[in-house]
Design a protein around this motif. Structure first.
Motif, PDB file in Angstrom:
ATOM      1  N   ASN A   2      29.932  39.344  12.389  1.00  0.00           N
ATOM      2  CA  ASN A   2      31.438  39.361  13.757  1.00  0.00           C
ATOM      3  C   ASN A   2      31.899  37.769  13.768  1.00  0.00           C
ATOM      4  OD1 ASN A   2      31.619  39.584  16.469  1.00  0.00           O
ATOM      5  ND2 ASN A   2      30.055  38.939  17.023  1.00  0.00           N
ATOM      6  N   TYR A   3      32.012  36.902  13.290  1.00  0.00           N
ATOM      7  CA  TYR A   3      33.031  35.878  12.327  1.00  0.00           C
ATOM      8  C   TYR A   3      34.048  36.321  12.027  1.00  0.00           C
ATOM      9  CZ  TYR A   3      33.975  31.708  12.202  1.00  0.00           C
ATOM     10  OH  TYR A   3      35.672  30.225  11.417  1.00  0.00           O
ATOM     11  N   LYS A   4      33.630  36.224  10.808  1.00  0.00           N
ATOM     12  CA  LYS A   4      34.756  36.993  10.362  1.00  0.00           C
ATOM     13  C   LYS A   4      35.547  38.245  10.969  1.00  0.00           C
ATOM     14  CE  LYS A   4      32.096  38.579   6.107  1.00  0.00           C
ATOM     15  NZ  LYS A   4      31.576  38.341   4.808  1.00  0.00           N
ATOM     16  N   ALA A   5      35.245  39.172  11.394  1.00  0.00           N
ATOM     17  CA  ALA A   5      36.437  39.714  11.973  1.00  0.00           C
ATOM     18  C   ALA A   5      37.041  39.201  13.426  1.00  0.00           C
ATOM     19  CB  ALA A   5      35.414  41.358  13.092  1.00  0.00           C
ATOM     20  N   ILE A   6      36.108  38.151  13.619  1.00  0.00           N
ATOM     21  CA  ILE A   6      36.974  37.159  15.100  1.00  0.00           C
ATOM     22  C   ILE A   6      37.946  36.155  14.162  1.00  0.00           C
ATOM     23  CG2 ILE A   6      36.932  35.393  17.160  1.00  0.00           C
ATOM     24  CD1 ILE A   6      34.435  37.081  17.556  1.00  0.00           C
ATOM     25  N   THR A  39      28.033  31.839   4.075  1.00  0.00           N
ATOM     26  CA  THR A  39      28.147  31.190   5.420  1.00  0.00           C
ATOM     27  C   THR A  39      29.497  30.216   5.622  1.00  0.00           C
ATOM     28  OG1 THR A  39      25.862  29.929   4.779  1.00  0.00           O
ATOM     29  CG2 THR A  39      25.890  32.309   6.384  1.00  0.00           C
ATOM     30  N   GLN A  40      30.102  29.951   4.745  1.00  0.00           N
ATOM     31  CA  GLN A  40      30.475  28.326   4.539  1.00  0.00           C
ATOM     32  C   GLN A  40      31.628  28.679   4.037  1.00  0.00           C
ATOM     33  OE1 GLN A  40      29.899  25.335   4.074  1.00  0.00           O
ATOM     34  NE2 GLN A  40      27.417  25.807   4.662  1.00  0.00           N
ATOM     35  N   GLU A  94      30.345  26.596   8.663  1.00  0.00           N
ATOM     36  CA  GLU A  94      29.189  26.823   8.620  1.00  0.00           C
ATOM     37  C   GLU A  94      28.968  27.445   9.758  1.00  0.00           C
ATOM     38  OE1 GLU A  94      24.861  26.130   7.357  1.00  0.00           O
ATOM     39  OE2 GLU A  94      25.502  24.688   7.735  1.00  0.00           O
ATOM     40  N   ILE A  95      28.693  28.596   9.001  1.00  0.00           N
ATOM     41  CA  ILE A  95      27.940  30.147   9.959  1.00  0.00           C
ATOM     42  C   ILE A  95      26.987  30.416   9.763  1.00  0.00           C
ATOM     43  CG2 ILE A  95      29.373  32.092  10.746  1.00  0.00           C
ATOM     44  CD1 ILE A  95      31.562  29.881  11.257  1.00  0.00           C
ATOM     45  N   ALA A  96      26.123  30.544  11.328  1.00  0.00           N
ATOM     46  CA  ALA A  96      24.845  31.227  11.672  1.00  0.00           C
ATOM     47  C   ALA A  96      24.653  32.251  10.630  1.00  0.00           C
ATOM     48  CB  ALA A  96      24.822  31.484  13.127  1.00  0.00           C
ATOM     49  N   ALA A  97      23.865  32.932   9.564  1.00  0.00           N
ATOM     50  CA  ALA A  97      23.921  34.219   8.675  1.00  0.00           C
ATOM     51  C   ALA A  97      23.979  35.099   9.741  1.00  0.00           C
ATOM     52  CB  ALA A  97      22.936  34.026   7.538  1.00  0.00           C
ATOM     53  N   ASP A  98      23.069  35.367  11.045  1.00  0.00           N
ATOM     54  CA  ASP A  98      22.909  36.279  11.990  1.00  0.00           C
ATOM     55  C   ASP A  98      24.706  36.908  12.919  1.00  0.00           C
ATOM     56  OD1 ASP A  98      20.174  36.301  11.456  1.00  0.00           O
ATOM     57  OD2 ASP A  98      19.692  35.341  13.280  1.00  0.00           O
ATOM     58  N   MET A 118      28.143  30.753  16.760  1.00  0.00           N
ATOM     59  CA  MET A 118      28.385  31.500  15.536  1.00  0.00           C
ATOM     60  C   MET A 118      28.008  30.415  14.459  1.00  0.00           C
ATOM     61  SD  MET A 118      30.693  34.776  15.765  1.00  0.00           S
ATOM     62  CE  MET A 118      30.718  35.471  17.045  1.00  0.00           C
ATOM     63  N   VAL A 119      29.554  29.205  15.226  1.00  0.00           N
ATOM     64  CA  VAL A 119      29.130  27.742  14.585  1.00  0.00           C
ATOM     65  C   VAL A 119      28.386  26.695  14.516  1.00  0.00           C
ATOM     66  CG1 VAL A 119      30.349  25.997  13.795  1.00  0.00           C
ATOM     67  CG2 VAL A 119      31.424  28.244  14.765  1.00  0.00           C
TER      68      VAL A 119
END
Length: 105
Positions: free
Chosen positions: A15-19, A47-48, A7-11, A80-81
């Protein structure tokens, strides 16, 4: 084989998806023991994140954890996680698994 439930913090989602995309591509391209790292997200709740991970062996998995691209991913996404659960899986039909990847070519 495992499924990573993240689960990723929405903010931080973009950025998370790119990494993650960069890390998954590097892992499959550069590491012979990484058979697949297949990232996905739930359409109704982006975010899931889910990853299907398939390694040639336990040694290949341990080597992956030490790779520079995985270490970068781990440190760059730490804040982020929100949650992470690794679910170990076993194939019901390992003989058919190789046919699956042949069809993708």
């Amino acid at each position: 084989m495992r499924i990573a439930k993240i689960e990723i913090a929405a903010d931080y989602l973009d950025n998370y998806k790119a990494i993650l995309k960069e890390e998954a591509a590097a892992s499959v391209t550069l590491e012979p023991g990484v058979i697949a790292i297949f990232p996905m997200y739930q359409k109704e709740n982006p975010t899931q994140i889910r990853l299907v991970e398939i390694y040639a062996s336990q040694a290949a998995y341990q080597s992956h954890l030490k790779s520079p691209h995985f270490q970068h991913y781990k440190t760059a996404t730490l804040k982020m996680v929100k949650s992470l659960k690794l679910v170990e899986m076993a194939s019901l039909d390992p003989e058919t698994m190789s046919d699956l990847f042949k069809k993708m070519k």
